[in-house]
Enzyme design. Structure first.
Site, PDB file in Angstrom:
ATOM      1  N   TYR A   2     -27.314   7.931 -11.370  1.00  0.00           N
ATOM      2  CA  TYR A   2     -28.261   9.015 -11.625  1.00  0.00           C
ATOM      3  C   TYR A   2     -29.457   8.524 -12.421  1.00  0.00           C
ATOM      4  O   TYR A   2     -29.469   7.387 -12.912  1.00  0.00           O
ATOM      5  CB  TYR A   2     -27.572  10.174 -12.359  1.00  0.00           C
ATOM      6  N   ARG A   8     -35.110   1.507 -11.609  1.00  0.00           N
ATOM      7  CA  ARG A   8     -33.800   1.483 -12.271  1.00  0.00           C
ATOM      8  C   ARG A   8     -32.744   2.138 -11.377  1.00  0.00           C
ATOM      9  O   ARG A   8     -31.593   1.666 -11.324  1.00  0.00           O
ATOM     10  CB  ARG A   8     -33.877   2.177 -13.638  1.00  0.00           C
ATOM     11  N   ARG A  39      -9.469  10.324  -0.086  1.00  0.00           N
ATOM     12  CA  ARG A  39      -9.267   9.885  -1.464  1.00  0.00           C
ATOM     13  C   ARG A  39      -8.591   8.514  -1.487  1.00  0.00           C
ATOM     14  O   ARG A  39      -7.375   8.377  -1.560  1.00  0.00           O
ATOM     15  CB  ARG A  39      -8.468  10.878  -2.304  1.00  0.00           C
ATOM     16  N   HIS A  68      -9.546   4.554  -3.202  1.00  0.00           N
ATOM     17  CA  HIS A  68     -10.508   3.883  -4.079  1.00  0.00           C
ATOM     18  C   HIS A  68     -11.521   3.067  -3.282  1.00  0.00           C
ATOM     19  O   HIS A  68     -12.701   3.033  -3.622  1.00  0.00           O
ATOM     20  CB  HIS A  68      -9.794   2.954  -5.070  1.00  0.00           C
ATOM     21  N   LYS A  90     -26.746   3.034 -14.528  1.00  0.00           N
ATOM     22  CA  LYS A  90     -26.746   4.446 -14.926  1.00  0.00           C
ATOM     23  C   LYS A  90     -25.776   5.178 -14.002  1.00  0.00           C
ATOM     24  O   LYS A  90     -26.177   5.881 -13.064  1.00  0.00           O
ATOM     25  CB  LYS A  90     -28.180   5.014 -14.848  1.00  0.00           C
TER      26      LYS A  90
HETATM   27  N1  PDD Z   1     -29.588   9.145 -21.180  1.00  0.00           N
HETATM   28  N2  PDD Z   1     -28.538   4.586 -23.171  1.00  0.00           N
HETATM   29  C1  PDD Z   1     -27.756   5.523 -22.613  1.00  0.00           C
HETATM   30  C2  PDD Z   1     -26.279   5.285 -22.589  1.00  0.00           C
HETATM   31  C3  PDD Z   1     -28.317   6.684 -22.075  1.00  0.00           C
HETATM   32  O1  PDD Z   1     -27.521   7.603 -21.497  1.00  0.00           O
HETATM   33  C4  PDD Z   1     -29.731   6.885 -22.153  1.00  0.00           C
HETATM   34  C5  PDD Z   1     -30.398   8.101 -21.600  1.00  0.00           C
HETATM   35  C6  PDD Z   1     -30.508   5.879 -22.749  1.00  0.00           C
HETATM   36  C7  PDD Z   1     -32.014   6.003 -22.841  1.00  0.00           C
HETATM   37  O2  PDD Z   1     -32.633   5.786 -21.594  1.00  0.00           O
HETATM   38  P1  PDD Z   1     -34.038   6.442 -21.253  1.00  0.00           P
HETATM   39  O3  PDD Z   1     -34.990   6.059 -22.346  1.00  0.00           O
HETATM   40  O4  PDD Z   1     -34.423   5.840 -19.958  1.00  0.00           O
HETATM   41  O5  PDD Z   1     -33.855   7.927 -21.190  1.00  0.00           O
HETATM   42  C8  PDD Z   1     -29.895   4.750 -23.245  1.00  0.00           C
HETATM   43  C9  PDD Z   1     -30.133  10.242 -20.424  1.00  0.00           C
HETATM   44  C10 PDD Z   1     -31.303  10.914 -21.030  1.00  0.00           C
HETATM   45  C11 PDD Z   1     -28.981  11.169 -20.042  1.00  0.00           C
HETATM   46  O6  PDD Z   1     -27.950  10.643 -19.649  1.00  0.00           O
HETATM   47  O7  PDD Z   1     -29.132  12.389 -20.093  1.00  0.00           O
END
Ligand code: PDD
Length: 296
Positions: free
Chosen positions: A32, A51, A99, A101, A146
């Site tokens: 995400y 990213r 389901r 993995h 992410k």
């Molecule tokens: N989270 N590290 C982690 C683990 C994060 O979840 C986030 C941001 C950041 C900062 O990244 P950025 O500056 O690109 O927002 C660092 C978002 C906001 C969320 O999960 O809601």
């Protein structure tokens, strides 16, 4: 009414449904982004999409859209959202399948775009800073992705909620990695320190902005590992994220950070960030009135 995008359709949030066999639901098998939007202008969209691509590559999922398509889909959500400022949430999962993995042979990714409210931190939080705790970083070794499988981050963040604090700062092998949902900066002996990007932290877009502003402001800084001892002896600690911008951590594990007030470098950085937000992110010519008076 909130309009969202789901797999080729723009529709009211209430009508957006995914099959229970979606691997995002069953395994957290997805990635995400959260993209801040100011005055209906998405901030650093190219960087967020880069990213997203890196996260998709990391989970071996083909990007369902070219950048131009992403830009137009996100643009339509921004247009239709009620508020001028938003946080655009983008999620791509490996889609529905049995389901098992192992990846399904034929996966059709699920693509979801949702506008979230984006409210900057309240002025009292900026003026007084926030409290944080530390905890061992017990997450996996791909924290640079992410991923939607956020259970470790959720549990770590809840520790700070339980302690009445704003964030949990994570320590791995005696070094600071990041926060449960933010990146962390430290000021030690007047020098701004940032942990280097690695598999142990998310490469924050706000982290990049803060380092660029430090360069532009002539704030002495170094990107290098930060030990737990340096963190605990720091004069200032900041957290950064797309939703929190930059905030001072003024209490850590019940101990004051420095003199327990947001420090002078924080005030400089916060002012620089607000100017940047106003002029560059919103595209407005003159800077806003300062939120914090110098020496306040
Ligand atoms: N989270 N590290 C982690 C683990 C994060 O979840 C986030 C941001 C950041 C900062 O990244 P950025 O500056 O690109 O927002 C660092 C978002 C906001 C969320 O999960 O809601």
């Amino acid at each position: 009414m909130t309009t969202v995008y789901l797999n080729g359709r723009f529709l009211p949030l209430e009508e957006a449904h995914i099959p229970v066999m979606d691997r995002g639901f069953l395994f957290g098998d997805g990635v995400y982004e959260v993209i801040p939007v100011y005055s209906r202008r998405p901030f650093r969209l190219r960087e967020h999409l880069a990213r997203l691509q890196a996260s998709l590559d990391g989970i071996r999922l083909e990007n369902p859209h070219a950048s131009a398509t992403w830009e137009s889909l996100i643009g339509r959500i921004i247009e239709q959202a009620e508020s001028e400022d938003q946080g655009i949430y983008v999620q791509v999962t490996r889609g529905p399948g049995p389901r098992d993995h192992a990846f399904p042979k034929q996966a059709t990714p699920t693509v979801f775009i949702l506008p979230l409210a984006l409210t900057p931190p309240a002025p009292e939080l900026v003026a007084n800073g926030v409290a944080a705790i530390t905890a061992p970083d017990n997450r996996w070794l791909r924290c640079d992705l992410k991923a939607t499988s956020l259970l470790p981050n959720v549990l770590l963040r809840q520790l700070s909620v339980d302690a009445g604090c704003a964030e949990t700062l994570l320590l791995r092998d005696g070094f600071l990695s990041e926060g449960s949902a933010s990146n962390i900066f430290v000021v030690a002996n007047g020098l701004l320190l940032a942990p280097p990007k690695s598999n142990l932290m998310l490469p924050g877009i706000t982290y990049d902005v803060v380092l660029e502003l430090a360069r532009a402001q002539g704030i002495a800084h170094e990107v290098r590992p930060i030990s737990e001892t340096e963190l605990r002896g720091a004069g200032e600690v900041w957290l950064t994220s797309s939703t929190k911008e930059v905030l001072a951590v003024t209490t850590l594990d019940d101990q004051p950070v420095g003199d327990g007030r947001p420090g002078p470098l924080f005030r400089r950085m916060h002012a620089a960030y607000q100017d940047y937000k106003h002029i560059v992110m919103r595209g407005v010519k003159s800077p806003p009135a300062p939120l914090l008076q110098s020496g306040e």
